[in-house]
Each structure stands twice: as C-alpha cells, then as structure tokens.
Design an enzyme around this catalytic site. Sequence first.
Site, PDB file in Angstrom:
ATOM      1  N   SER A 152       4.428   1.416  -4.418  1.00  0.00           N
ATOM      2  CA  SER A 152       5.675   1.025  -5.090  1.00  0.00           C
ATOM      3  C   SER A 152       5.480   0.869  -6.597  1.00  0.00           C
ATOM      4  O   SER A 152       6.348   1.283  -7.374  1.00  0.00           O
ATOM      5  CB  SER A 152       6.236  -0.263  -4.495  1.00  0.00           C
ATOM      6  OG  SER A 152       5.316  -1.308  -4.674  1.00  0.00           O
ATOM      7  N   SER A 153       4.347   0.316  -7.036  1.00  0.00           N
ATOM      8  CA  SER A 153       4.236   0.090  -8.487  1.00  0.00           C
ATOM      9  C   SER A 153       4.037   1.409  -9.228  1.00  0.00           C
ATOM     10  O   SER A 153       4.596   1.599 -10.318  1.00  0.00           O
ATOM     11  CB  SER A 153       3.160  -0.934  -8.841  1.00  0.00           C
ATOM     12  OG  SER A 153       1.952  -0.567  -8.306  1.00  0.00           O
ATOM     13  N   GLY A 171       0.779  -1.239   0.000  1.00  0.00           N
ATOM     14  CA  GLY A 171       0.000   0.000   0.000  1.00  0.00           C
ATOM     15  C   GLY A 171       0.806   1.283   0.000  1.00  0.00           C
ATOM     16  O   GLY A 171       0.259   2.358   0.233  1.00  0.00           O
ATOM     17  N   ASP A 175      -2.075   7.656  -7.211  1.00  0.00           N
ATOM     18  CA  ASP A 175      -0.733   7.323  -6.717  1.00  0.00           C
ATOM     19  C   ASP A 175       0.362   7.856  -7.650  1.00  0.00           C
ATOM     20  O   ASP A 175       1.361   8.424  -7.203  1.00  0.00           O
ATOM     21  CB  ASP A 175      -0.569   5.794  -6.585  1.00  0.00           C
ATOM     22  CG  ASP A 175      -1.469   5.209  -5.509  1.00  0.00           C
ATOM     23  OD1 ASP A 175      -2.330   5.933  -4.976  1.00  0.00           O
ATOM     24  OD2 ASP A 175      -1.310   4.008  -5.200  1.00  0.00           O
TER      25      ASP A 175
HETATM   26  C1  MEV Z   1      -4.284   2.300  -3.994  1.00  0.00           C
HETATM   27  O1  MEV Z   1      -3.103   2.869  -3.472  1.00  0.00           O
HETATM   28  C2  MEV Z   1      -5.405   3.280  -3.912  1.00  0.00           C
HETATM   29  C3  MEV Z   1      -6.764   2.780  -4.408  1.00  0.00           C
HETATM   30  O2  MEV Z   1      -7.700   3.824  -4.145  1.00  0.00           O
HETATM   31  C4  MEV Z   1      -6.759   2.444  -5.889  1.00  0.00           C
HETATM   32  C5  MEV Z   1      -6.573   3.662  -6.784  1.00  0.00           C
HETATM   33  O3  MEV Z   1      -6.815   4.794  -6.374  1.00  0.00           O
HETATM   34  O4  MEV Z   1      -6.219   3.450  -7.962  1.00  0.00           O
HETATM   35  C6  MEV Z   1      -7.220   1.557  -3.634  1.00  0.00           C
END
Ligand code: MEV
Length: 317
Positions: A109-110, A106, A152
């Site tokens: 990283s990707s 979470g 992200d």
């Molecule tokens: C993942 O870091 C965040 C999510 O809200 C997915 C996204 O926003 O693409 C779960």
Amino acid sequence: MKSIASAPGKIILFGEHFVVYGMKAVLCSIDKRITATSQFIDEKVIRVRSSLGESEISIDSSNNLEKVQQKFMKPFFYIAQKAVKENSIKNGIELVLESEIPPGVGLGSSSAACVAATASVNGLFCKLSKNEVVKIAVQAERTIFEQNSGADSSVSTFGGLVSYDLKNGFENISSRNDLSFIISNSAQVHNTQDVVRQVKNFKEKNDELFNKLCKLEIDIVDDAMLSLKDNDLNKLGSLMLKNHDLLKQIGISTEKIDLLVQEAKKTAYGAKITGAGGGGCIISLIDDSNSEDTLNNLRKISDCFVTKIDYSGLRYS
Ligand code: MEV
C-alpha cells in the site's frame, strides 16, 4: 483542475527480504488500487488527506519534513514539496489518497500510494513518464524506509508479473500467466521497516546461515522462473512452500501465519508469506479446481479475497 492517478498493490511470489541483499524476487501487481487526486488550493500549504489521517505543512518551508507528525505522511510531502520547488508555484496543493488496499499487511500500500501520489501531483504541471514516476516514488519512500529495495514501487508502476533485482531493476516475465491467488490477512499489522531491520540483525548474527539461505533462495527463484514458463502450478506451489520455510528460518513468520499456511496447503498448490512478514498476509496459489475448498478453509480463520495479476500498473484518469 484535478489531476487523478491510480496505482496497484502487489504480492511477492518469491524472494522478499533476500531482494534487499541483491537476490532476485518475483512479484506481480494485483487488482486492488490506491487513487490519488491532486488540486491547487488558495491556502499556501501542502495538505495531504487519507483514510488514515490528515496533515499539512507550509509550502514555503522547504526542508521541514522532520516536522511532519505522522511519519507515514512524509513521503507525500516529499513528493509535493519537490513539485512545488521545481515549478515555483505560489499557491498550495491538496492531495487526497483513497485506498482499496489494507495498510501494513504486505500488499504494497505505501509504494502504491507513493506511485499514485507522484503521478497525480506532478500531473498538475506535466505528466511524467513511468520511469520518472518510479524514480521519485522510490526516493519518497526512502524518506521513511531507507533500505527499501524499490521492488514494490517498480511493479506498482509498470504492472504485470515481473522479476526484480537491485542491479538490473525490473524485467517483465513475458509469459502472460493467468495466475490466481487467495490473499489471507492474519490481521497482525506490521511495520515493514522494522521487519527489514530485524532481518538485518539476523543476518549480522548468523552470517554463514544467511548466505546459505540466499543460495537456496537463488535456486528457488531460478526454478520458479522455469515453472512460470511452463505454467506448472504444482511445481510453483511446492516452491512457494520452500520459500515460506526460508522466511520462517529468518524469523519473520508468526504462529498465525504458519497456521494459515498449514490450512492453505491442504487444498491449494502452495502458500507462503507475502511481503515483509511479521504478520501481514499469506498468498495461496489456486485455480478453479481448488479455489472454493481453499477459500472455505481459510475463511474460518481469516479475512480472504481472490486476486489476479493486474497488467496495467500506473494509470492516469
Ligand atoms: C516488502 O514488500 C518487501 C521487502 O523485501 C522489502 C523491500 O524489498 O524493500 C521485505
């Protein structure tokens, strides 16, 4: 010639998952990075090496991303193939990724890897602007995670503390809050795409409840924006706990995560899941007054580190 770029990971303070359905999220980049190094090589292949493995494909095969064995490598081949095609080069490219960010917990990283890889590979030809980088990085990530909101990659590229929604993209939160967080890793690795799919199923089966939770999320984020302006840590912490409760209701918490949040809230201002959930990490909001006590508590049950907001985002070196 080597082209080197690095990009930071991220934490989501408010609004993960709901951002996929158009709500606003608040997130920041953190002081842990992925570095991508690219260079031309004589072999006519695109080779990607990371601590998680090595893979290569021929540069001539323009559309064979499906043949990439390790799925997590696909975005990098997408990035490199696009650059190869657009610049019609004859030799190959090697891309090496080095990460300070643990994968699958979470911390973005990707996305950080896609941002750093896009800047590094294209830097072999000409440096792209941050706007150009984020566009390609999001397309690349969507080769394995279609519903990706782009939040992200945006914060990794531009850095800082930002709000993000699908319609308006990202916006800097101008007050330079000097927030500190403890990140505690549940050591339960998740797959973001699977957890996002799980939430989609939940939404489809519980439409009315999901809409109600979306409205509550909007209120939390509105309050959080005001509390950030006032630097009101007590209020921010209690909003984080409320947000955690919503995430629990959509089914993405785990026993271990709830235990971490319970422990953290004894001394921290607040705590919650950050990112996709289904395991992964929690964040606890702290300052000098409660950092040591919170760390001591959480260290008994998880790996932890303190993090601060990174304000630089994507960096070329
Ligand atoms: C993942 O870091 C965040 C999510 O809200 C997915 C996204 O926003 O693409 C779960």
